[in-house]
Design an enzyme around this catalytic site. Sequence first.
Site, PDB file in Angstrom:
ATOM      1  N   ASN A 180      -5.732   6.642  15.807  1.00  0.00           N
ATOM      2  CA  ASN A 180      -6.990   6.653  16.560  1.00  0.00           C
ATOM      3  C   ASN A 180      -7.473   8.068  16.838  1.00  0.00           C
ATOM      4  O   ASN A 180      -8.680   8.297  16.994  1.00  0.00           O
ATOM      5  CB  ASN A 180      -6.834   5.829  17.847  1.00  0.00           C
ATOM      6  CG  ASN A 180      -6.852   4.340  17.537  1.00  0.00           C
ATOM      7  OD1 ASN A 180      -6.798   3.940  16.369  1.00  0.00           O
ATOM      8  ND2 ASN A 180      -6.932   3.515  18.561  1.00  0.00           N
ATOM      9  N   GLU A 181      -6.549   9.029  16.887  1.00  0.00           N
ATOM     10  CA  GLU A 181      -7.001  10.427  17.045  1.00  0.00           C
ATOM     11  C   GLU A 181      -7.827  10.830  15.817  1.00  0.00           C
ATOM     12  O   GLU A 181      -8.887  11.460  15.939  1.00  0.00           O
ATOM     13  CB  GLU A 181      -5.798  11.383  17.193  1.00  0.00           C
ATOM     14  CG  GLU A 181      -5.046  11.277  18.517  1.00  0.00           C
ATOM     15  CD  GLU A 181      -4.075  10.103  18.555  1.00  0.00           C
ATOM     16  OE1 GLU A 181      -3.815   9.505  17.490  1.00  0.00           O
ATOM     17  OE2 GLU A 181      -3.592   9.778  19.652  1.00  0.00           O
ATOM     18  N   GLU A 222     -10.172  -1.497   5.481  1.00  0.00           N
ATOM     19  CA  GLU A 222      -9.020  -1.628   6.372  1.00  0.00           C
ATOM     20  C   GLU A 222      -9.452  -1.456   7.834  1.00  0.00           C
ATOM     21  O   GLU A 222      -9.061  -2.201   8.713  1.00  0.00           O
ATOM     22  CB  GLU A 222      -7.980  -0.572   5.989  1.00  0.00           C
ATOM     23  CG  GLU A 222      -6.676  -0.692   6.740  1.00  0.00           C
ATOM     24  CD  GLU A 222      -5.579   0.199   6.150  1.00  0.00           C
ATOM     25  OE1 GLU A 222      -5.910   1.153   5.429  1.00  0.00           O
ATOM     26  OE2 GLU A 222      -4.405  -0.080   6.440  1.00  0.00           O
ATOM     27  N   GLN A 228       0.851  -1.198   0.000  1.00  0.00           N
ATOM     28  CA  GLN A 228       0.000   0.000   0.000  1.00  0.00           C
ATOM     29  C   GLN A 228       0.885   1.246   0.000  1.00  0.00           C
ATOM     30  O   GLN A 228       1.695   1.426   0.908  1.00  0.00           O
ATOM     31  CB  GLN A 228      -0.871  -0.010   1.257  1.00  0.00           C
ATOM     32  CG  GLN A 228      -1.819   1.157   1.382  1.00  0.00           C
ATOM     33  CD  GLN A 228      -2.577   1.114   2.709  1.00  0.00           C
ATOM     34  OE1 GLN A 228      -2.048   0.694   3.725  1.00  0.00           O
ATOM     35  NE2 GLN A 228      -3.824   1.545   2.687  1.00  0.00           N
ATOM     36  N   GLY A 229       0.727   2.092  -0.997  1.00  0.00           N
ATOM     37  CA  GLY A 229       1.559   3.285  -1.134  1.00  0.00           C
ATOM     38  C   GLY A 229       0.760   4.552  -0.972  1.00  0.00           C
ATOM     39  O   GLY A 229       0.462   5.248  -1.948  1.00  0.00           O
ATOM     40  N   SER A 283       1.050   6.723   2.405  1.00  0.00           N
ATOM     41  CA  SER A 283       1.749   7.710   3.241  1.00  0.00           C
ATOM     42  C   SER A 283       2.973   8.269   2.531  1.00  0.00           C
ATOM     43  O   SER A 283       3.639   7.570   1.761  1.00  0.00           O
ATOM     44  CB  SER A 283       2.204   7.067   4.546  1.00  0.00           C
ATOM     45  OG  SER A 283       1.129   6.452   5.197  1.00  0.00           O
TER      46      SER A 283
HETATM   47  C1  LIG Z   1       2.714  -0.874  11.383  1.00  0.00           C
HETATM   48  C2  LIG Z   1       2.405   0.211  10.378  1.00  0.00           C
HETATM   49  C3  LIG Z   1       2.145  -0.139   9.077  1.00  0.00           C
HETATM   50  C4  LIG Z   1       1.892   0.853   8.135  1.00  0.00           C
HETATM   51  N1  LIG Z   1       1.728   0.469   6.835  1.00  0.00           N
HETATM   52  C5  LIG Z   1       1.517   1.403   5.896  1.00  0.00           C
HETATM   53  C6  LIG Z   1       1.402   1.026   4.524  1.00  0.00           C
HETATM   54  O1  LIG Z   1       1.495  -0.155   4.187  1.00  0.00           O
HETATM   55  N2  LIG Z   1       1.225   1.993   3.605  1.00  0.00           N
HETATM   56  C7  LIG Z   1       1.135   3.304   3.944  1.00  0.00           C
HETATM   57  O2  LIG Z   1       0.946   4.118   3.047  1.00  0.00           O
HETATM   58  N3  LIG Z   1       1.261   3.722   5.224  1.00  0.00           N
HETATM   59  C8  LIG Z   1       1.459   2.783   6.210  1.00  0.00           C
HETATM   60  N4  LIG Z   1       1.620   3.177   7.529  1.00  0.00           N
HETATM   61  C9  LIG Z   1       1.657   4.607   7.862  1.00  0.00           C
HETATM   62  C10 LIG Z   1       0.432   5.102   8.611  1.00  0.00           C
HETATM   63  O3  LIG Z   1      -0.675   5.159   7.768  1.00  0.00           O
HETATM   64  C11 LIG Z   1       0.802   6.475   9.196  1.00  0.00           C
HETATM   65  O4  LIG Z   1       1.818   6.266  10.155  1.00  0.00           O
HETATM   66  C12 LIG Z   1      -0.395   7.137   9.847  1.00  0.00           C
HETATM   67  O5  LIG Z   1      -1.354   7.490   8.892  1.00  0.00           O
HETATM   68  C13 LIG Z   1       0.040   8.410  10.643  1.00  0.00           C
HETATM   69  O6  LIG Z   1       0.783   9.261   9.839  1.00  0.00           O
HETATM   70  P1  LIG Z   1       2.202   9.833  10.321  1.00  0.00           P
HETATM   71  O7  LIG Z   1       3.019   8.662  10.789  1.00  0.00           O
HETATM   72  O8  LIG Z   1       2.744  10.677   9.231  1.00  0.00           O
HETATM   73  O9  LIG Z   1       1.883  10.705  11.612  1.00  0.00           O
HETATM   74  P2  LIG Z   1       1.314  12.185  11.626  1.00  0.00           P
HETATM   75  O10 LIG Z   1       0.208  12.323  10.645  1.00  0.00           O
HETATM   76  O11 LIG Z   1       2.456  13.127  11.522  1.00  0.00           O
HETATM   77  O12 LIG Z   1       0.684  12.268  13.076  1.00  0.00           O
HETATM   78  C14 LIG Z   1       1.492  12.445  14.256  1.00  0.00           C
HETATM   79  C15 LIG Z   1       0.563  12.522  15.458  1.00  0.00           C
HETATM   80  O13 LIG Z   1      -0.316  13.667  15.347  1.00  0.00           O
HETATM   81  C16 LIG Z   1      -1.677  13.259  15.457  1.00  0.00           C
HETATM   82  N5  LIG Z   1      -2.521  14.049  14.548  1.00  0.00           N
HETATM   83  C17 LIG Z   1      -2.229  14.388  13.265  1.00  0.00           C
HETATM   84  N6  LIG Z   1      -3.246  15.100  12.721  1.00  0.00           N
HETATM   85  C18 LIG Z   1      -4.197  15.217  13.693  1.00  0.00           C
HETATM   86  C19 LIG Z   1      -5.486  15.808  13.750  1.00  0.00           C
HETATM   87  N7  LIG Z   1      -6.018  16.441  12.690  1.00  0.00           N
HETATM   88  N8  LIG Z   1      -6.211  15.722  14.907  1.00  0.00           N
HETATM   89  C20 LIG Z   1      -5.694  15.069  15.982  1.00  0.00           C
HETATM   90  N9  LIG Z   1      -4.467  14.475  15.992  1.00  0.00           N
HETATM   91  C21 LIG Z   1      -3.724  14.543  14.856  1.00  0.00           C
HETATM   92  C22 LIG Z   1      -1.684  11.797  15.032  1.00  0.00           C
HETATM   93  O14 LIG Z   1      -2.797  11.121  15.580  1.00  0.00           O
HETATM   94  C23 LIG Z   1      -0.357  11.303  15.598  1.00  0.00           C
HETATM   95  O15 LIG Z   1      -0.498  10.979  16.961  1.00  0.00           O
HETATM   96  C24 LIG Z   1       1.879   2.218   8.504  1.00  0.00           C
HETATM   97  C25 LIG Z   1       2.113   2.575   9.843  1.00  0.00           C
HETATM   98  C26 LIG Z   1       2.386   1.592  10.770  1.00  0.00           C
HETATM   99  C27 LIG Z   1       2.671   2.019  12.191  1.00  0.00           C
END
Ligand SMILES: Cc1cc2nc3c(=O)[nH]c(=O)nc-3n(C[C@H](O)[C@H](O)[C@H](O)COP(=O)(O)OP(=O)(O)OC[C@H]3O[C@@H](n4cnc5c(N)ncnc54)[C@H](O)[C@@H]3O)c2cc1C
Length: 388
Positions: free
Chosen positions: A371-372, A245, A125-126, A128
Site C-alpha cells: 500500500n505504500e 490484480e 505468478q513469478g 518477486s
Molecule cells: C500473500 C502474498 C502473496 C503473494 N503472492 C505473490 C505471487 O504469487 N507472486 C509474486 O511474484 N509475488 C507474490 N507476493 C510478493 C509481493 O508481491 C511482495 O511481498 C511485495 O511486492 C513487497 O515486496 P517485498 O516483500 O520484497 O518487500 P520490500 O519491497 O522489501 O518492501 C519492504 C517495505 O518497504 C516499503 N517500501 C519499499 N519501497 C518503498 C518505496 N519506494 N516507498 C515507500 N515504501 C517502500 C514497502 O511498502 C514495505 O513496507 C506475495 C506476497 C504476499 C504477502
Amino acid sequence: MDLTFTPAEEAFRAEARAFLEASVPQGPLPSGDTEEGFALHVAWEKKLFEARWSVVSWPRAYGGREASLIEWLIFEEEYYRAGAPQRVTQNGIFLLAPTLFEFGTPEQQQRILPRMAAALDLWAQGWSEPEAGSDLAGIKSRAVRDDEAPGYRLTGQKTWCTRAAFCTHLFGLFRTDPTAERHRGMTYFLVPLDAPGVTVRPVDRLDGDAGFAEVFLDEVFVPDHDILGGVNEGWNVAMATAGSERGLTLRSPGRFLATAERLIELYRRFGAEADPGLRDEVVQAYLDAEAYRLYTFQTVSRMLAAGARMGPEASLNKIFWSELDLRMHDIALRLLGPRAELGEGPASVAHGAWMKGFQFALAGPIYAGTNEIQRNVIAERVLGLPRA
Ligand SMILES: Cc1cc2nc3c(=O)[nH]c(=O)nc-3n(C[C@H](O)[C@H](O)[C@H](O)COP(=O)(O)OP(=O)(O)OC[C@H]3O[C@@H](n4cnc5c(N)ncnc54)[C@H](O)[C@@H]3O)c2cc1C
C-alpha cells in the site's frame, strides 16, 4: 447512473444463485494452500467449468458465457454470498487471462485459455525475487537467447509464488537486455513448471500451510511462442496484469459484501456482550463495502460506455479493499474475544475462519504491490504530484 438491473441481468443472477445453492460443497473445504485442499479445490473448479460457471465473461469457445462485466460482478456477488470455495485458479483466470486477451497471439489464446478455464493448467505468478519485491524493475533473473532452439534459456530465483508448489505453470518477468534502462529490458515468459531445470520449493506461511513456493530456474528452455507481448516489452505487459490484480478482477466487491454481511450476523450473535462502540464500526464496515460496490459499478459503466480502461486509479481500489478487509476481520476478532482462537469444538465459531481470514487479511496491504507503493502511484500518476 441507473442502478436498476435489467431483466436479463436479474435472470442471470437467479440462474447463478440456483446453481451455487445446489452445488457449493457443504461445510468448508480444507485450505487450498495445502496439497490435499488444493486438489479438492481443483475438483470444484472442474465442476464449475462443466456447468460453464468457471469463467463467465470469456468467449463461449473458451468455456465462458460471454457475460458482460456487470454480469460478472453479479456472479461474483452470488459466488461469495453462497460461501463458495476460494478460487485456486485465480492467478490464471483473473491475472494472466486478461493479459492474454490483450497481448496474446490467437495461437496462445487458443492453446492456453481453454485449459486454464477447465483447471487443467494451473498458473502461478513469478514476479518477486529475493532482492526485488516493491522494486519489481530490479529483477535479476535473466533470459538468454538460444538461437538454435529457437527460444530463451531462463536462469534465476522467484519467491513468494502463491500456491506454486501445486501449480503446473508460471508466468513471470525475466531480464532479456541487461544493458537497457531498467524498465525496458524485461520480457514476460510463460513457463511449464515441469520443464527441465525448474525446482519448486514450498515455503510455509504464518498459519503453517505451504501457501508459497520459491521457484529456481537453471537454464530452463522456453520457446519463442511462450513469450507474451514481445521481447523487451515485459514491463508494459506486466503493468496490465497489475491493473487487473489491483483494480477489478482479483478482489471484486462481492467478496467484501459477503464478509460485511457475515460480520453483521456475528454482531447479532455476540454484540450484546461486546464493546458498544463496535456497533458503529460494524455499520461503517457495511457502508464501506457497499460504497466499494457502487464505485465498482460506476467504474465498469464508464469502461462499457466510454471504452475507458483501468489505469493507475486501480491503486485506489487496492488500498480501499485491503484496508477494509483488515478492518472487518479485526472487528470480528474483537466481537469473538477468546473464541476467535478456537478452530474446532463447541465454543468455536465458523471453524475458526475469522482468525484464518484475519491472518490472510494482514497480507492484503502487502501483496499485489504494497500500500505504500500504491500511495506513491496515486501521488505521482493520479494526482500528478512531484516524485518524492
Ligand atoms: C500473500 C502474498 C502473496 C503473494 N503472492 C505473490 C505471487 O504469487 N507472486 C509474486 O511474484 N509475488 C507474490 N507476493 C510478493 C509481493 O508481491 C511482495 O511481498 C511485495 O511486492 C513487497 O515486496 P517485498 O516483500 O520484497 O518487500 P520490500 O519491497 O522489501 O518492501 C519492504 C517495505 O518497504 C516499503 N517500501 C519499499 N519501497 C518503498 C518505496 N519506494 N516507498 C515507500 N515504501 C517502500 C514497502 O511498502 C514495505 O513496507 C506475495 C506476497 C504476499 C504477502
